[in-house]
Design a protein around this motif. Structure first.
Motif, PDB file in Angstrom:
ATOM      1  N   ASP A  37      -6.846  34.768  16.674  1.00 44.83           N
ATOM      2  CA  ASP A  37      -7.117  33.584  17.505  1.00 44.83           C
ATOM      3  C   ASP A  37      -8.313  33.855  18.414  1.00 44.83           C
ATOM      4  O   ASP A  37      -8.449  34.938  18.971  1.00 44.83           O
ATOM      5  CB  ASP A  37      -5.893  33.199  18.337  1.00 44.83           C
ATOM      6  CG  ASP A  37      -5.961  31.740  18.758  1.00 44.83           C
ATOM      7  OD1 ASP A  37      -5.142  30.939  18.275  1.00 44.83           O
ATOM      8  OD2 ASP A  37      -6.858  31.383  19.563  1.00 44.83           O
ATOM      9  N   SER A  46      -3.913  23.730  21.531  1.00 45.44           N
ATOM     10  CA  SER A  46      -3.168  22.509  21.876  1.00 45.44           C
ATOM     11  C   SER A  46      -1.757  22.804  22.351  1.00 45.44           C
ATOM     12  O   SER A  46      -1.177  22.025  23.102  1.00 45.44           O
ATOM     13  CB  SER A  46      -3.061  21.606  20.650  1.00 45.44           C
ATOM     14  OG  SER A  46      -4.328  21.149  20.298  1.00 45.44           O
ATOM     15  N   SER A  47      -1.195  23.922  21.885  1.00 39.81           N
ATOM     16  CA  SER A  47       0.237  24.163  22.107  1.00 39.81           C
ATOM     17  C   SER A  47       0.653  24.071  23.563  1.00 39.81           C
ATOM     18  O   SER A  47       1.636  23.425  23.897  1.00 39.81           O
ATOM     19  CB  SER A  47       0.629  25.530  21.555  1.00 39.81           C
ATOM     20  OG  SER A  47       0.366  25.551  20.187  1.00 39.81           O
ATOM     21  N   CYS A 341      -0.773  16.269  14.281  1.00 41.38           N
ATOM     22  CA  CYS A 341      -0.895  15.136  15.218  1.00 41.38           C
ATOM     23  C   CYS A 341      -0.151  15.438  16.529  1.00 41.38           C
ATOM     24  O   CYS A 341      -0.301  16.526  17.059  1.00 41.38           O
ATOM     25  CB  CYS A 341      -0.392  13.853  14.552  1.00 41.38           C
ATOM     26  SG  CYS A 341      -1.175  13.547  12.955  1.00 41.38           S
ATOM     27  N   MET A 346       7.108  20.378  17.602  1.00 41.85           N
ATOM     28  CA  MET A 346       8.421  20.170  16.982  1.00 41.85           C
ATOM     29  C   MET A 346       8.416  20.522  15.484  1.00 41.85           C
ATOM     30  O   MET A 346       9.440  20.890  14.920  1.00 41.85           O
ATOM     31  CB  MET A 346       8.910  18.738  17.207  1.00 41.85           C
ATOM     32  CG  MET A 346       8.018  17.655  16.672  1.00 41.85           C
ATOM     33  SD  MET A 346       8.600  15.984  17.076  1.00 41.85           S
ATOM     34  CE  MET A 346       7.834  15.620  18.640  1.00 41.85           C
TER      35      MET A 346
HETATM   36  C1  LIG Z   1      -0.852  15.838  25.905  1.00 45.86           C
HETATM   37  C2  LIG Z   1      -0.175  16.299  24.661  1.00 45.86           C
HETATM   38  C3  LIG Z   1       1.209  16.180  24.534  1.00 45.86           C
HETATM   39  C4  LIG Z   1       1.842  16.612  23.381  1.00 45.86           C
HETATM   40  N1  LIG Z   1       3.199  16.543  23.326  1.00 45.86           N
HETATM   41  C5  LIG Z   1       3.843  17.012  22.223  1.00 45.86           C
HETATM   42  C6  LIG Z   1       5.271  17.004  22.161  1.00 45.86           C
HETATM   43  O1  LIG Z   1       5.948  16.544  23.087  1.00 45.86           O
HETATM   44  N2  LIG Z   1       5.864  17.496  21.048  1.00 45.86           N
HETATM   45  C7  LIG Z   1       5.139  17.998  20.006  1.00 45.86           C
HETATM   46  O2  LIG Z   1       5.736  18.418  19.007  1.00 45.86           O
HETATM   47  N3  LIG Z   1       3.788  18.039  20.049  1.00 45.86           N
HETATM   48  C8  LIG Z   1       3.135  17.556  21.124  1.00 45.86           C
HETATM   49  N4  LIG Z   1       1.772  17.591  21.168  1.00 45.86           N
HETATM   50  C9  LIG Z   1       1.022  17.997  19.965  1.00 45.86           C
HETATM   51  C10 LIG Z   1       0.947  19.497  19.831  1.00 45.86           C
HETATM   52  O3  LIG Z   1       0.411  20.065  20.994  1.00 45.86           O
HETATM   53  C11 LIG Z   1       0.067  19.860  18.628  1.00 45.86           C
HETATM   54  O4  LIG Z   1       0.436  19.114  17.504  1.00 45.86           O
HETATM   55  C12 LIG Z   1       0.239  21.343  18.294  1.00 45.86           C
HETATM   56  O5  LIG Z   1      -0.041  22.133  19.420  1.00 45.86           O
HETATM   57  C13 LIG Z   1      -0.678  21.753  17.156  1.00 45.86           C
HETATM   58  O6  LIG Z   1      -0.412  23.102  16.920  1.00 45.86           O
HETATM   59  P1  LIG Z   1      -1.399  24.017  16.094  1.00 45.86           P
HETATM   60  O7  LIG Z   1      -0.809  25.379  16.073  1.00 45.86           O
HETATM   61  O8  LIG Z   1      -1.742  23.336  14.827  1.00 45.86           O
HETATM   62  O9  LIG Z   1      -2.752  23.976  16.957  1.00 45.86           O
HETATM   63  P2  LIG Z   1      -3.140  24.848  18.235  1.00 45.86           P
HETATM   64  O10 LIG Z   1      -1.968  25.036  19.122  1.00 45.86           O
HETATM   65  O11 LIG Z   1      -4.340  24.232  18.826  1.00 45.86           O
HETATM   66  O12 LIG Z   1      -3.508  26.250  17.613  1.00 45.86           O
HETATM   67  C14 LIG Z   1      -4.648  26.405  16.798  1.00 45.86           C
HETATM   68  C15 LIG Z   1      -5.289  27.723  17.172  1.00 45.86           C
HETATM   69  O13 LIG Z   1      -6.309  28.017  16.217  1.00 45.86           O
HETATM   70  C16 LIG Z   1      -7.284  28.770  16.880  1.00 45.86           C
HETATM   71  N5  LIG Z   1      -8.565  28.720  16.153  1.00 45.86           N
HETATM   72  C17 LIG Z   1      -9.195  27.631  15.673  1.00 45.86           C
HETATM   73  N6  LIG Z   1     -10.359  27.970  15.063  1.00 45.86           N
HETATM   74  C18 LIG Z   1     -10.459  29.323  15.167  1.00 45.86           C
HETATM   75  C19 LIG Z   1     -11.430  30.267  14.733  1.00 45.86           C
HETATM   76  N7  LIG Z   1     -12.534  29.911  14.051  1.00 45.86           N
HETATM   77  N8  LIG Z   1     -11.203  31.566  15.020  1.00 45.86           N
HETATM   78  C20 LIG Z   1     -10.102  31.956  15.705  1.00 45.86           C
HETATM   79  N9  LIG Z   1      -9.154  31.098  16.136  1.00 45.86           N
HETATM   80  C21 LIG Z   1      -9.320  29.802  15.851  1.00 45.86           C
HETATM   81  C22 LIG Z   1      -7.402  28.106  18.234  1.00 45.86           C
HETATM   82  O14 LIG Z   1      -7.942  28.993  19.176  1.00 45.86           O
HETATM   83  C23 LIG Z   1      -5.956  27.694  18.536  1.00 45.86           C
HETATM   84  O15 LIG Z   1      -5.301  28.588  19.424  1.00 45.86           O
HETATM   85  C24 LIG Z   1       1.099  17.179  22.316  1.00 45.86           C
HETATM   86  C25 LIG Z   1      -0.284  17.321  22.455  1.00 45.86           C
HETATM   87  C26 LIG Z   1      -0.906  16.895  23.604  1.00 45.86           C
HETATM   88  C27 LIG Z   1      -2.381  17.053  23.715  1.00 45.86           C
END
Ligand SMILES: Cc1cc2nc3c(=O)[nH]c(=O)nc-3n(C[C@H](O)[C@H](O)[C@H](O)COP(=O)(O)OP(=O)(O)OC[C@H]3O[C@@H](n4cnc5c(N)ncnc54)[C@H](O)[C@@H]3O)c2cc1C
Length: 387
Positions: A37, A46-47, A341, A346
């Motif tokens: 990461d 986003s988490s 999204c 969840m």
């Molecule tokens: C205000 C808000 C409220 C929300 N509420 C909810 C909720 O109540 N319940 C729910 O289920 N979801 C909710 N969500 C949605 C949820 O946050 C996201 O769907 C989720 O975090 C996505 O997870 P992810 O692991 O795909 O992405 P992320 O958590 O963003 O993780 C992706 C990771 O990839 C890494 N990365 C990307 N490119 C590279 C690279 N080239 N090299 C190294 N690292 C890289 C990034 O650094 C990042 O840490 C909410 C979002 C927001 C903004």
């Protein structure tokens, strides 16, 4: 490091809501996993900006089934693994103040019940027993799903991270993936800002940056960063159990949702309309007058509560509101778990288990149905109604 210490069975790009549980379940299967990461610690994309809502109440059967599994994992986590991730079974209440919402919510019940959801329509009087503080005026009723709830995204992501490490997974932070190495159509590893690592399987769990990771292997992934703001209030005595969701469109917003955390604060979030595309996470508080008006209209007793902090984060959005999960047809060994999204938190544990079964080649019939529905090669003409 020599080439052999840099060899892994699986490399995961992204240590967020998706990458962390996925690392845990793959490492638990006995494989050697590396998670990379760009940020300094787990869940910093986003988490940590998610508000913690966890529901299986969706309109799409694949998401219902994945989230039922996630709820099972979240709700038993403390008992099995010992960490308090603040799981709270408060339920989800989708309110209906107009015939339009009554119709849409009732229509979804058939598919929701078919896939095992404990959910029912409640008329006004029954609904007010569950949420007595709702504005009575024009309330028609709503659906209530008592098994849904909430947990802490930060604590849960850390719990998966800690247990993944116990199972042997390795995490590299502050390291940016610059290239994905492909030879003769097969993934061979990644080149980062610090080193080169080898693996025949690379998982794209890069959240809002999923498209950029796809570009490294020349494929277009239909995920775009969609900005949402959220906020938390001061703490008040406990009066509210479920997450309240209002899906009525209103100029400037398509829906909003809020709940009371076990420590008393109200946490809330608005879905702007039109969408605000882009990577900026600078909070503006611009949404506060609109959401405050909408929340007080639905629950008048919130009118004197003070907002303590706002923040902004990114939904990794897909055109149809459903995640994109599956192997790439163009590049062997490139696996997508992206586009979750507003539901990535969840979906994370359910997706993590599914991905580990895909890699161990022991998926079942239900997994296959889910994978068909979430295929990267679907036509994206569908539409998740409760996104
Ligand atoms: C205000 C808000 C409220 C929300 N509420 C909810 C909720 O109540 N319940 C729910 O289920 N979801 C909710 N969500 C949605 C949820 O946050 C996201 O769907 C989720 O975090 C996505 O997870 P992810 O692991 O795909 O992405 P992320 O958590 O963003 O993780 C992706 C990771 O990839 C890494 N990365 C990307 N490119 C590279 C690279 N080239 N090299 C190294 N690292 C890289 C990034 O650094 C990042 O840490 C909410 C979002 C927001 C903004």
């Amino acid at each position: 490091m020599t080439k052999s210490t840099n060899n892994f069975d699986v490399i995961i790009i992204g240590a967020g809501s998706i990458g962390s549980p996925t690392a845990f379940y793959i490492a638990k299967s006995g494989l050697k996993v590396l998670v990379i990461d760009q940020f300094p610690s787990v869940g910093q994309g986003s988490s940590k900006r998610a508000i913690g809502g966890i529901r299986a109440t969706h309109s799409d059967s694949a998401k219902i089934r994945l989230c039922l599994n996630s709820i099972n994992i979240f709700s038993t986590w403390k008992e099995i693994y010992g960490d308090d991730i603040e799981w709270f079974k408060g339920g989800y209440a989708f309110v209906a103040y107009r015939e339009e919402e009554e119709k849409s919510l009732k229509k979804l019940l058939a598919v929701q019940k078919k896939f095992g959801l404990n959910i029912d329509w409640m008329d006004k009087e029954q609904f007010l027993e569950v949420v007595p503080d709702l504005n009575h005026e024009n309330l028609v009723g709503g659906t209530f799903s008592p098994e849904d709830g909430s947990a802490s995204p930060l604590l849960a992501t850390h719990a998966f991270y800690n247990h993944a490490q116990k199972m042997g997974a390795i995490f590299h932070f502050s390291e940016f993936v610059e290239e994905i190495i492909v030879k003769d159509g097969q993934v061979k590893g990644v080149k980062t800002s610090k080193s080169i690592y080898y693996s025949n399987i690379v998982i794209n769990a890069a959240g809002p940056w999923a498209k950029q990771i796809g570009q490294l292997v020349g494929i277009d992934i239909q995920v775009n960063p969609d900005s949402h703001e959220a906020a938390i209030t001061e703490s008040v005595s406990h009066f509210l159990n479920p997450m309240i969701v209002d899906i009525r469109p209103f100029p400037g917003s398509s829906n909003f949702y809020f709940y009371q955390h076990s420590t008393g604060q109200i946490i809330f979030c608005l879905t702007p309309s039109p969408n605000i595309w882009g990577f900026s996470t600078d909070e503006t508080s611009d949404f506060l007058p609109l959401i405050a008006r909408r929340m007080i209209e639905v629950m008048p007793r919130l009118k004197n509560i003070r907002v303590r902090r706002t923040w902004r984060g990114l939904y990794p959005m897909t055109p149809d509101g459903n995640p994109i999960v599956g192997w790439s047809n163009e590049v062997d060994g490139f696996l997508l778990s992206v586009g979750t999204c507003g539901q990535g938190f969840m979906l994370g544990p359910g997706l993590g288990e599914l991905l580990s079964r895909m890699i161990m080649k022991n998926t079942n019939k239900e997994d296959q149905d889910i994978l068909n529905a979430l295929s990267p090669y679907r036509d994206f003409s569908g539409h998740e109604l409760l996104k």
